[in-house]
Write a protein that holds these residues in place. Structure first.
Motif, PDB file in Angstrom:
ATOM      1  N   UNK A 134       1.065  -1.014  -0.142  1.00  0.00           N
ATOM      2  CA  UNK A 134       0.156   0.145   0.241  1.00  0.00           C
ATOM      3  C   UNK A 134       0.928   1.694   0.083  1.00  0.00           C
ATOM      4  N   UNK A 135       0.185   2.194  -0.733  1.00  0.00           N
ATOM      5  CA  UNK A 135       1.092   3.481  -0.735  1.00  0.00           C
ATOM      6  C   UNK A 135       0.828   4.235   0.809  1.00  0.00           C
ATOM      7  N   UNK A 136       2.645   4.648   0.754  1.00  0.00           N
ATOM      8  CA  UNK A 136       2.453   5.718   2.577  1.00  0.00           C
ATOM      9  C   UNK A 136       1.623   6.728   2.322  1.00  0.00           C
ATOM     10  N   UNK A 137       1.416   7.064   2.991  1.00  0.00           N
ATOM     11  CA  UNK A 137       0.273   8.549   3.125  1.00  0.00           C
ATOM     12  C   UNK A 137       1.503  10.037   2.633  1.00  0.00           C
ATOM     13  N   UNK A 138       3.017  10.268   2.933  1.00  0.00           N
ATOM     14  CA  UNK A 138       3.118  10.963   1.598  1.00  0.00           C
ATOM     15  C   UNK A 138       3.269  10.626   0.576  1.00  0.00           C
ATOM     16  N   UNK A 139       3.562   9.548  -0.128  1.00  0.00           N
ATOM     17  CA  UNK A 139       3.148   9.338  -1.068  1.00  0.00           C
ATOM     18  C   UNK A 139       1.654   9.958  -1.529  1.00  0.00           C
ATOM     19  N   UNK A 140       0.697  10.027  -1.422  1.00  0.00           N
ATOM     20  CA  UNK A 140      -0.165   9.940  -1.297  1.00  0.00           C
ATOM     21  C   UNK A 140      -0.669  11.382  -1.656  1.00  0.00           C
ATOM     22  N   UNK A 141       0.038  12.213  -0.671  1.00  0.00           N
ATOM     23  CA  UNK A 141       0.145  13.349  -0.139  1.00  0.00           C
ATOM     24  C   UNK A 141       0.717  14.417  -1.022  1.00  0.00           C
ATOM     25  N   UNK A 142       1.636  13.561  -1.907  1.00  0.00           N
ATOM     26  CA  UNK A 142       2.168  14.263  -2.994  1.00  0.00           C
ATOM     27  C   UNK A 142       1.856  13.785  -3.901  1.00  0.00           C
ATOM     28  N   UNK A 143       0.604  12.619  -4.217  1.00  0.00           N
ATOM     29  CA  UNK A 143       0.310  12.161  -5.777  1.00  0.00           C
ATOM     30  C   UNK A 143      -0.561  12.944  -4.856  1.00  0.00           C
ATOM     31  N   UNK A 144      -1.706  13.759  -4.434  1.00  0.00           N
ATOM     32  CA  UNK A 144      -2.861  14.331  -3.986  1.00  0.00           C
ATOM     33  C   UNK A 144      -2.301  16.354  -4.662  1.00  0.00           C
ATOM     34  N   UNK A 145      -1.034  16.469  -3.894  1.00  0.00           N
ATOM     35  CA  UNK A 145      -0.423  17.359  -4.551  1.00  0.00           C
ATOM     36  C   UNK A 145      -0.400  18.124  -6.129  1.00  0.00           C
ATOM     37  N   UNK A 146       0.344  17.111  -6.523  1.00  0.00           N
ATOM     38  CA  UNK A 146       0.854  17.200  -8.359  1.00  0.00           C
ATOM     39  C   UNK A 146      -0.690  17.288  -9.438  1.00  0.00           C
ATOM     40  N   UNK A 147      -1.903  16.448  -8.318  1.00  0.00           N
ATOM     41  CA  UNK A 147      -3.034  15.712  -9.175  1.00  0.00           C
ATOM     42  C   UNK A 147      -3.499  17.636  -8.844  1.00  0.00           C
ATOM     43  N   UNK A 148      -3.111  18.656  -8.416  1.00  0.00           N
ATOM     44  CA  UNK A 148      -3.951  19.632  -8.021  1.00  0.00           C
ATOM     45  C   UNK A 148      -5.190  19.317  -7.207  1.00  0.00           C
ATOM     46  N   UNK A 149      -5.407  18.438  -6.207  1.00  0.00           N
ATOM     47  CA  UNK A 149      -5.862  17.798  -5.392  1.00  0.00           C
ATOM     48  C   UNK A 149      -5.246  19.059  -3.949  1.00  0.00           C
TER      49      UNK A 149
END
Length: 93
Positions: free
Chosen positions: A64-79
């Motif tokens: 499962x992706x880590x919390x930091x990976x999810x946060x980076x993905x959300x920031x990169x996608x503009x959420x």
């Protein structure tokens, strides 16, 4: 050594310890060796297969992706915006 001799005498026919199994001799005819030899190879192959399978580590699958990976993905996608990203990143540390 006793194991090999016991295994070779387990099936009739020319197996590991028997002589004229690899030719056009006797009842073998066109077959490269008797059925007993083939059966011995199958049994040994199955023993090796199940032994390897028993001692192999199970597949855990993708982690499962880590919390930091999810946060980076959300920031990169503009959420989330930069302020939220920095604040949440500091909270995770």
């Amino acid at each position: 050594m006793e194991f090999i001799s016991a295994l070779s005498s387990w099936c009739s026919g020319s197996g590991f310890g028997h002589g004229a199994g690899y030719g056009m001799s006797g009842m073998s005819g066109w077959m490269p060796f008797h059925f007993g030899g083939i059966l011995q190879l199958v049994v040994i192959g199955l023993i090796i297969y199940f032994t390897v399978r028993m001692f192999r580590k199970p597949d855990t699958g993708p982690s499962a992706p880590s919390a930091q990976d999810i946060l980076k993905r959300r920031y990169a996608s503009g959420e989330i915006d930069e302020e939220t990203y920095i604040r949440m990143k500091n909270e995770l540390k």
